[in-house]
Structures are given as C-alpha cells and as structure tokens.
Design an enzyme around this catalytic site. Structure first.
Site, PDB file in Angstrom:
ATOM      1  N   ALA A 176      43.454  36.944  48.260  1.00  0.00           N
ATOM      2  CA  ALA A 176      44.882  36.691  48.074  1.00  0.00           C
ATOM      3  C   ALA A 176      45.223  36.619  46.593  1.00  0.00           C
ATOM      4  O   ALA A 176      46.218  37.208  46.145  1.00  0.00           O
ATOM      5  CB  ALA A 176      45.289  35.399  48.777  1.00  0.00           C
ATOM      6  N   TYR A 177      44.421  35.921  45.829  1.00  0.00           N
ATOM      7  CA  TYR A 177      44.676  35.793  44.396  1.00  0.00           C
ATOM      8  C   TYR A 177      44.532  37.145  43.707  1.00  0.00           C
ATOM      9  O   TYR A 177      45.371  37.523  42.883  1.00  0.00           O
ATOM     10  CB  TYR A 177      43.695  34.787  43.794  1.00  0.00           C
ATOM     11  CG  TYR A 177      43.972  34.472  42.342  1.00  0.00           C
ATOM     12  CD1 TYR A 177      45.105  33.756  41.965  1.00  0.00           C
ATOM     13  CD2 TYR A 177      43.090  34.873  41.345  1.00  0.00           C
ATOM     14  CE1 TYR A 177      45.356  33.453  40.641  1.00  0.00           C
ATOM     15  CE2 TYR A 177      43.332  34.576  40.011  1.00  0.00           C
ATOM     16  CZ  TYR A 177      44.473  33.863  39.668  1.00  0.00           C
ATOM     17  OH  TYR A 177      44.723  33.576  38.350  1.00  0.00           O
TER      18      TYR A 177
END
Length: 271
Positions: free
Chosen positions: A144-145
């Site tokens: 996600a990051y």
C-alpha cells in the site's frame, strides 16, 4: 538575507519528524510558514517565529482547501507547498487490512492531490514539493505504501507539465531519515546507519522551494545523508520491437531472445 525571504510556504504533516524539520529549515531561511498536522502543529508553530498552525486532515478536501486559504489570509500569498503528510502500513499481500490500505491511499495520495489542487488555484509561480519514497520502486511487505508513493511520483510528473505555463515548479523528494514512522518499520534495523536525523534532509526541500531551483521541475530526487541522485521516470525500455501482427509464439520468442525482464529486487528501493 535568507533564500526564502518573502515567501509563504505550507508544510503538511509538520507536527514531527521530517515535516517539522522542513518547516523549521524553511523558516530559518526566511519563509513564513503554515504548519499543518493532526497533532503537534501548534507546538511546532509556536517554536517558529511568525508561523501559524492548521490542525485539519489533508485527507479531507475541505480541510486541504482551508489550509491554502489560511496561508493566503495570513500572509497574502502562497509561494510553496510541501506535501509531506503521510502514513504507512507494513504487511505481506495476504495480510493487508482493507482499512489500513484505505487510510494510506486517502492520506498519501488523495491528501497530496487535495492540497496540490487547492494550491494550484492560488499560486502565481512558486514551487510544490511532493514527498515520495524509495519504496515507490517496489518494497516487499509494504504494498500500500509503495503504491501510494508510486502514485505521487506519477502525479508529480503530471503536475509539472500542467503547471509549467503558470510558472509553478513541481518536484518529488525521496528522503531517508530516522523518524517516528520508522519505529513501526519491521525492516528498520536493516536500514541502520543509512538513515540520518530528519534535519539532514531539510536542505533539499528548502533548495527546491527557493529561486535557486528555478530551472528544476518534474524531477524525482533521492536524498540520503551521504547520497544525492535523480530517479528516472517510467519510460519505454529498448529495444522496441515492431511487427505487423503479434502471436503468442512471437511474443514468447521476443522474451527469449531480445527482451530482458528485470527480476524484482527486494532492496532496489534502498538505493
């Protein structure tokens, strides 16, 4: 005389860590600063002469617009925006939590977009600095990051093209520093001495906000305590093969003979 004398700058996520260092360094260089964060902004602003605090979340488009409006109301203008606010989560793909993924995208991507679009409406020249990360190159265990920072990198290139006619420069910085966010990083011990204190990263942002960087836009800059280099944008990789029609066998032969795929690298993001 400071290199940011007369400029009004907004720094998001400036209640601690890198954002606080960016805000303090910009102020020391002469800028008037709006310090934004959901926590810590008032403390940091109180320690900076002439700074004002904004405590709204950048993930709320109304708060992002209000942040820019505050800068214009207080200082009569906005010359710079540092899109630093961000959150992270670490998980293998099969363990990613939808709520955590949503928060990362809402803060890191949408928050950056909301602040940038609000600033673009008000800026007449100046500089936007988006904080990306080496993780945009693809970090294992942080999908996600990594995805969020890859999106901001693409956003940087798009904005740089769109805002050039208005005299607004847009660049991305990928710093490496030991911050509170890193305390939650399962790989923090591998980073070790490569990550310096946040204040070591601030000069690059101040430079990009200043007129010294008048000819620099659309760039992604990787910055470590001892390293400074540019990161290439995605582009076609040679060779570009051409034929009138491609069948499965043709594609397979191309990958066997001429195209050279790069294997995924767990540590490519550290460079």
């Amino acid at each position: 005389m400071g290199i940011l004398d007369g400029k009004a700058v907004v720094v998001t996520g400036a209640g601690r860590g890198l954002g606080e260092s960016y805000a303090r360094h910009a102020a020391a260089a002469g800028a008037r600063v709006v310090v934004n964060d959901v926590a810590g902004a008032e403390r940091v602003a109180a320690g900076i002469g002439g700074a004002v605090a904004h405590t709204g979340s950048v993930a709320d488009p109304e708060q992002a617009a209000a942040l820019v409006e505050l800068c214009v109301a207080e200082f009569g203008r906005i010359d710079g925006l540092v899109n630093n606010a961000g959150v992270t989560c670490f998980a293998e793909p099969w363990d990613d939590d939808p709520a955590a993924v949503r928060e990362v995208i809402e803060v890191n991507v949408l928050g950056t977009m909301y602040c940038g679009t609000a600033a673009a409406r008000a800026m007449r020249g100046g500089s936007i600095v988006n904080v990306v990360s080496g993780a945009m190159l693809g970090r294992a265990g942080a999908a996600a990051y990594s995805a969020s920072k890859g999106a901001v990198a693409s956003l940087t290139a798009s904005w740089a093209s769109s805002l050039a006619p208005r005299g607004v420069r847009v660049n991305g910085v990928a710093p490496l520093a030991w911050t509170p966010m890193m305390d939650a990083d399962p790989g923090r011990h591998e980073v070790g001495s490569a990550a310096g204190p946040p204040d070591r990263m601030a000069p690059l942002v101040t430079y990009l906000l200043s007129d010294l960087a008048a000819g620099v836009t659309g760039q992604l800059v990787r910055f470590l305590p001892d390293k400074l280099h540019l990161i290439s944008q995605y582009a076609a990789k040679r060779p570009v093969l051409v034929r009138e029609r491609w069948e499965v066998e043709d594609i397979a032969r191309a990958f066997e003979d001429e195209l050279e795929p790069e294997p995924p690298g767990r540590d490519r993001w550290r460079v």
